[in-house]
Design a protein around this motif. Sequence first.
Motif, PDB file in Angstrom:
ATOM      1  N   PHE A   7      -6.618   6.235   0.358  1.00 30.95           N
ATOM      2  CA  PHE A   7      -6.760   6.099  -1.090  1.00 30.95           C
ATOM      3  C   PHE A   7      -5.517   5.460  -1.698  1.00 30.95           C
ATOM      4  N   GLU A   8      -4.339   5.827  -1.214  1.00 32.34           N
ATOM      5  CA  GLU A   8      -3.109   5.246  -1.775  1.00 32.34           C
ATOM      6  C   GLU A   8      -3.072   3.747  -1.562  1.00 32.34           C
ATOM      7  N   HIS A  11      -5.583   2.071  -3.846  1.00 31.29           N
ATOM      8  CA  HIS A  11      -5.100   2.088  -5.226  1.00 31.29           C
ATOM      9  C   HIS A  11      -4.011   1.037  -5.427  1.00 31.29           C
ATOM     10  N   THR A  12      -3.099   0.941  -4.471  1.00 31.43           N
ATOM     11  CA  THR A  12      -2.019  -0.053  -4.589  1.00 31.43           C
ATOM     12  C   THR A  12      -2.581  -1.463  -4.657  1.00 31.43           C
ATOM     13  N   MET A  14      -5.577  -2.297  -5.684  1.00 34.14           N
ATOM     14  CA  MET A  14      -6.285  -2.484  -6.951  1.00 34.14           C
ATOM     15  C   MET A  14      -5.301  -2.854  -8.047  1.00 34.14           C
ATOM     16  N   VAL A  15      -4.179  -2.123  -8.097  1.00 34.28           N
ATOM     17  CA  VAL A  15      -3.196  -2.394  -9.141  1.00 34.28           C
ATOM     18  C   VAL A  15      -2.630  -3.792  -8.964  1.00 34.28           C
ATOM     19  N   LEU A  37      -8.822  -1.013 -14.737  1.00 32.55           N
ATOM     20  CA  LEU A  37      -8.414   0.103 -13.870  1.00 32.55           C
ATOM     21  C   LEU A  37      -8.848   1.424 -14.480  1.00 32.55           C
ATOM     22  N   GLY A  41     -11.477   4.272 -13.055  1.00 32.16           N
ATOM     23  CA  GLY A  41     -11.148   5.692 -12.942  1.00 32.16           C
ATOM     24  C   GLY A  41     -12.154   6.540 -13.690  1.00 32.16           C
ATOM     25  N   LEU A 102       0.947   9.114  -6.297  1.00 30.97           N
ATOM     26  CA  LEU A 102       0.854   7.669  -6.382  1.00 30.97           C
ATOM     27  C   LEU A 102       2.175   7.054  -6.810  1.00 30.97           C
ATOM     28  N   PHE A 119       0.507   2.272 -12.522  1.00 34.20           N
ATOM     29  CA  PHE A 119      -0.025   3.097 -11.451  1.00 34.20           C
ATOM     30  C   PHE A 119      -0.693   4.356 -11.978  1.00 34.20           C
ATOM     31  N   PHE A 122      -5.425   4.279 -13.590  1.00 31.55           N
ATOM     32  CA  PHE A 122      -6.623   4.769 -12.907  1.00 31.55           C
ATOM     33  C   PHE A 122      -6.761   6.278 -13.086  1.00 31.55           C
ATOM     34  N   THR A 123      -5.635   6.983 -12.982  1.00 35.97           N
ATOM     35  CA  THR A 123      -5.683   8.441 -13.077  1.00 35.97           C
ATOM     36  C   THR A 123      -6.018   8.900 -14.489  1.00 35.97           C
TER      37      THR A 123
END
Lengths: 170, 139
Positions: A7-8, A11-12, A14-15, A37, A41, A102, A119, A122-123
């Motif tokens: 997942f990390e 996510h990286t 995607m960013v 993003l 999320g 993250l 970063f 998304f969260t």
Amino acid sequence: MADTVLFEFLHTEMVAELWAPDPDRGPRAQKIGLSILESMGFRVGQALGERLPQETLGFREELDVLKFLCKDLWVAVFHKQMDSLHTDHQGTYVLQDNSFPLLVPIASGLQYMEEAPKFLAFTCGLLCGALSTLGFQSLVTASVTALPACKFQVVIQKPRGPVPSLKEAL
Amino acid sequence: MAVCIAVIAKENYPLYIRSTPMENELKFHYMVHTSLDVVDEKISAMGKALVDQRELYLGLLYPTEDYKVYGFVTNSKVKLVMVVDSSNTALRDNEIRSMFRKLHNSYTDVMCNPFYNPGDRIQSRAFDNMVTSMMIQVC
């Protein structure tokens, strides 16, 4: 297990992809990237908000929902609990994570402080989506004071007013 | 075996409603609609009572002369309503609970499908198949 790392990395990427400056669209593209993003999320949060509380019984009030976010949601996604939850009992909650997974890879020193907010987009969407499935419209913002600690501020929007029943409308 | 199964969204519009085609469907749609009032009453009654936790399974909502209506509400305020034939006395409470549990699992799978937008009608074939397996087989 390998799950957290997968997942990390995703996510990286995607960013990185959504933040990459696009010469056609100019500086607005980065804001659009952040809102993409956040909406990703949001959708993930909606699905998690349906799946995770499946076995638990109904939530009695807002604070129970926030506690569920801090414990079950955070454990499911980041394998740790949220470190603290503060509230003013008027609908604003501050969730603090002292070592956000993250942000941990960019946390040594102050070099990447400016990069940190993207970063968190998304969260923020994740929290907003889970709350929306559980019945609360909310506004979530994030702030970073000291890497890797970060705070998420959740403001629950009050609904505009009671829906008028047919009797009153006639 | 159910005669009619409906999934109602939080805003009280149907996401999925299916009944056995032998009789006129409008009657079942009407029954599901009237049962929503009973569901709302139960939800608000549970909110006020000082019980530790609310149950998701609502039980028998109301019986009519031919049918019985059962309800279930999820944590996201989506209501599942099931109408069963009264003459089928072999159905016990825990069978109804297990049917609702299967429905809830299927609904959660639909929700997690990235091609599904929350709020749309449910068009998933897997969900259809699961509902078919629960409904009365009519030749």
